[in-house]
Design a protein around this motif. Structure first.
Motif, short mmCIF file in Angstrom:
data_model
loop_
_atom_site.label_atom_id
_atom_site.label_comp_id
_atom_site.label_asym_id
_atom_site.label_seq_id
_atom_site.Cartn_x
_atom_site.Cartn_y
_atom_site.Cartn_z
N TYR A 1 0.12 4.99 0.96
CA TYR A 1 -0.04 5.36 2.37
C TYR A 1 1.27 5.21 3.13
O TYR A 1 1.28 5.01 4.34
N ASP B 1 -5.17 3.55 -4.58
CA ASP B 1 -4.71 2.36 -3.85
C ASP B 1 -3.76 1.53 -4.71
O ASP B 1 -3.75 0.29 -4.64
N HIS C 1 -22.09 1.50 -5.55
CA HIS C 1 -20.77 2.11 -5.43
C HIS C 1 -20.83 3.57 -5.84
O HIS C 1 -21.67 3.95 -6.66
N ALA D 1 -10.18 -0.23 -5.34
CA ALA D 1 -10.90 0.02 -4.10
C ALA D 1 -12.32 -0.53 -4.11
O ALA D 1 -12.73 -1.24 -3.19
N THR E 1 -20.68 2.35 3.78
CA THR E 1 -19.27 2.63 4.06
C THR E 1 -18.81 3.89 3.34
O THR E 1 -19.15 4.11 2.18
N VAL E 2 -18.02 4.71 4.04
CA VAL E 2 -17.31 5.84 3.44
C VAL E 2 -15.83 5.61 3.66
O VAL E 2 -15.40 5.34 4.78
N ARG E 3 -15.05 5.69 2.60
CA ARG E 3 -13.61 5.50 2.76
C ARG E 3 -12.84 6.41 1.82
O ARG E 3 -13.33 6.81 0.78
N GLY E 4 -11.63 6.73 2.24
CA GLY E 4 -10.75 7.51 1.38
C GLY E 4 -9.93 6.60 0.48
O GLY E 4 -9.79 5.39 0.75
N CYS E 5 -9.38 7.18 -0.56
CA CYS E 5 -8.56 6.41 -1.49
C CYS E 5 -7.53 7.36 -2.10
O CYS E 5 -7.89 8.34 -2.76
N ARG F 1 0.85 -1.19 0.00
CA ARG F 1 0.00 0.00 0.00
C ARG F 1 0.89 1.25 0.00
O ARG F 1 0.88 2.06 0.92
N VAL G 1 -16.29 6.05 -2.22
CA VAL G 1 -14.86 6.31 -2.09
C VAL G 1 -14.61 7.78 -2.38
O VAL G 1 -15.03 8.30 -3.42
N THR H 1 -20.89 1.51 -0.88
CA THR H 1 -19.64 2.17 -0.48
C THR H 1 -19.38 3.38 -1.36
O THR H 1 -19.50 3.29 -2.58
#
Length: 363
Positions: free
Chosen positions: A103, A311, A256, A180, A303-307, A100, A281, A279
Motif C-alpha cells: 500500500y 498484505d 472466512h 489477512a 467485514t469486507v476488506r481488500g487485500c 505494509r 477478503v 470476514t
C-alpha cells in the motif's frame, strides 16, 4: 548494452510478438537479471489493453532468474544470486514504514509503465524506445532491469519456473489467507475462483491444521483439481445456490472467504454466505458495487476488506512460502505449466480454456 529477446505488445488487439531488444547497462541503483522464467498473470493482460498509443509495451511482473550485474550503489544483491522479482515500493512513506509495502503511497508511479526519473530509456527495439518499467521489472524478456526494493534473493535450489509466480499471484493468494484472514483450526474458509490466486489460497489454507475449505468454481477441471489439492468441498455456481449450499455445509456460514473473481455479484454472495463475525477478503481487481446488506454487516458484525499482494512483506514472505514448498507443504508446482516464451499464444490459449492454472514463460 545487453541484447536479448522479449515478448512485446504492439497492438492490444493483435497477438504478442517475439522480438530482439536492447537493454541499457544498469545504473547505480539498478540490477540486471537474466530471466529464466516469468509467470503470466491476469494483471499483465489487463494492462495490455491500455490503448494503442506509446507502443510497444513490455509486460511481465513475475520474473525469476539470476543476477547478471549490479550498479555501484546496490548492496543487498550480488551477481550470481538467484532471485524472484516482485512489486516496487518506496520504503519511506508511512505505509512502507509500517510494514505494509503493498500500500505504498508511491506505488502507482513505481509500478506502472514509465521511464527512469531522468527520462532516459532503459529498453529499445529496433532503435525505438519500448514502454517498460512494469512493476519495476518488465520481465517478459531474457533480461530485466530491477531495483533492490523489488528483488528477493532465494535459494538456488528453487526451480525458477515454480518460484516466479511467488512474485505476485501465489503471494497474493497465500497472503490473503496467512496474512489477512489467519484462520484457526475448525474454521471454514470459502474460496471463490480456483485460478492461480484461488488455488494458492487453498494450498496456503492446507498448511494451517484443522482449517476446512470449500471452493466455488465454474470450471469442472478446476473443481476436480481443487479436490485433488485438498478442498473439503467444491461448489458449481452454475448448478447450485452457493449461499444456501455453503450455509448448509458449514452449519451457518463460513468464518472466512476469499474472492478472487473481482465480480461484484460474487463478492456479494461471499459476504452473504459468511457466518456471524465473518470476514471476506477481496483480491480480484474488478469494477462495480457489490450487493451488500448494511444491516447484515452491522447486526452480524461481518467485514469486507481488500487485500493487495497478500498484505505481504516480500523479502520475508516469499522465502517463507518457498520454505513451505521445499518441505512439501505448499505444492504449487501442481499449478505450473511451462511454455517457451516463443509459444506465448499457446500459453494464453491454455489459460483461457482452464486447462492450465499458471502458465510460465521460459527463456
Amino acid at each position: 548494452m545487453t541484447h536479448t529477446t522479449a515478448v512485446l505488445s504492439r497492438d492490444p488487439a493483435a497477438p504478442f510478438s517475439v522480438e530482439p531488444i536492447e537493454l541499457d547497462a544498469p545504473r547505480d541503483d539498478e540490477i540486471l537479471v537474466r530471466i529464466v522464467a516469468a509467470g503470466i498473470c491476469h494483471t499483465d493482460l489487463v494492462n495490455r489493453v491500455i490503448g494503442k498509443a506509446d507502443r510497444p509495451i513490455l509486460l511481465g511482473h513475475e520474473g525469476a532468474g539470476v543476477v547478471d550485474a549490479v550498479g555501484g550503489a546496490v548492496t543487498s544483491v550480488a551477481p550470481g544470486d538467484h532471485v524472484v522479482l516482485t512489486f516496487r515500493r518506496c520504503g519511506a512513506c508511512p505505509n512502507c514504514a509500517a510494514g505494509r509495502p503493498a500500500y505504498c503511497r508511491n506505488s502507482t508511479a513505481l509500478n506502472h509503465f514509465g521511464r527512469r526519473a531522468d527520462k532516459s530509456v532503459r529498453i529499445t527495439a529496433g532503435g525505438a524506445p519500448v514502454r517498460d518499467g512494469f512493476f519495476g521489472q518488465s520481465s517478459f524478456a531474457g533480461y530485466a532491469l530491477a531495483t533492490e526494493d523489488n528483488t528477493v534473493v532465494v535459494d538456488p535450489a528453487v526451480d525458477p519456473a515454480v518460484a516466479a509466480a511467488f512474485g505476485c499471484g501465489f503471494q497474493t493468494g497465500a497472503g490473503a489467507v496467512l496474512n489477512a484472514l489467519r484462520p484457526s483450526a475448525g474454521s471454514w474458509l470459502a474460496i471463490y475462483g480456483a485460478g492461480a490466486v484461488g488455488s494458492a489460497a487453498l494450498l496456503a489454507a492446507r498448511t494451517v491444521p484443522g482449517v476446512r475449505t470449500v471452493v466455488v468454481e465454474t470450471t469442472a477441471a478446476r473443481r476436480d483439481l481443487a479436490r485433488e489439492l485438498g478442498a473439503d468441498a467444491v461448489v458449481d455456481p452454475g448448478a447450485e445456490d452457493t449461499v444456501a449450499t455453503i450455509r448448509d455445509l458449514t452449519g451457518g456460514g463460513a468464518a472466512h472467504a476469499v474472492d478472487t473473481t473481482g465480480l461484484p455479484a460474487v463478492l456479494g454472495d461471499a459476504f452473504t454466505a459468511l457466518d456471524i463475525g465473518g470476514t471476506v477478503v477481496a483480491v480480484g481487481l474488478g469494477a462495480g458495487i457489490p450487493p451488500i446488506d448494511v444491516r447484515d454487516m452491522v447486526l452480524q458484525g461481518k467485514t469486507v476488506r481488500g487485500c493487495l499482494e497478500g498484505d505481504a512483506e516480500p523479502a520475508t514472505f516469499i522465502p517463507r512460502l518457498l520454505d513451505l514448498h521445499s518441505r512439501g507443504l505448499l505444492p504449487v508446482d501442481r499449478l505450473v505449466a511451462r511454455f517457451p516464451h516463443t509459444d506465448i499464444a499457446a500459453a494464453l490459449a491454455a489459460q483461457r480454456t482452464g486447462t492450465v492454472i499458471k502458465p510460465v514463460l521460459t527463456w
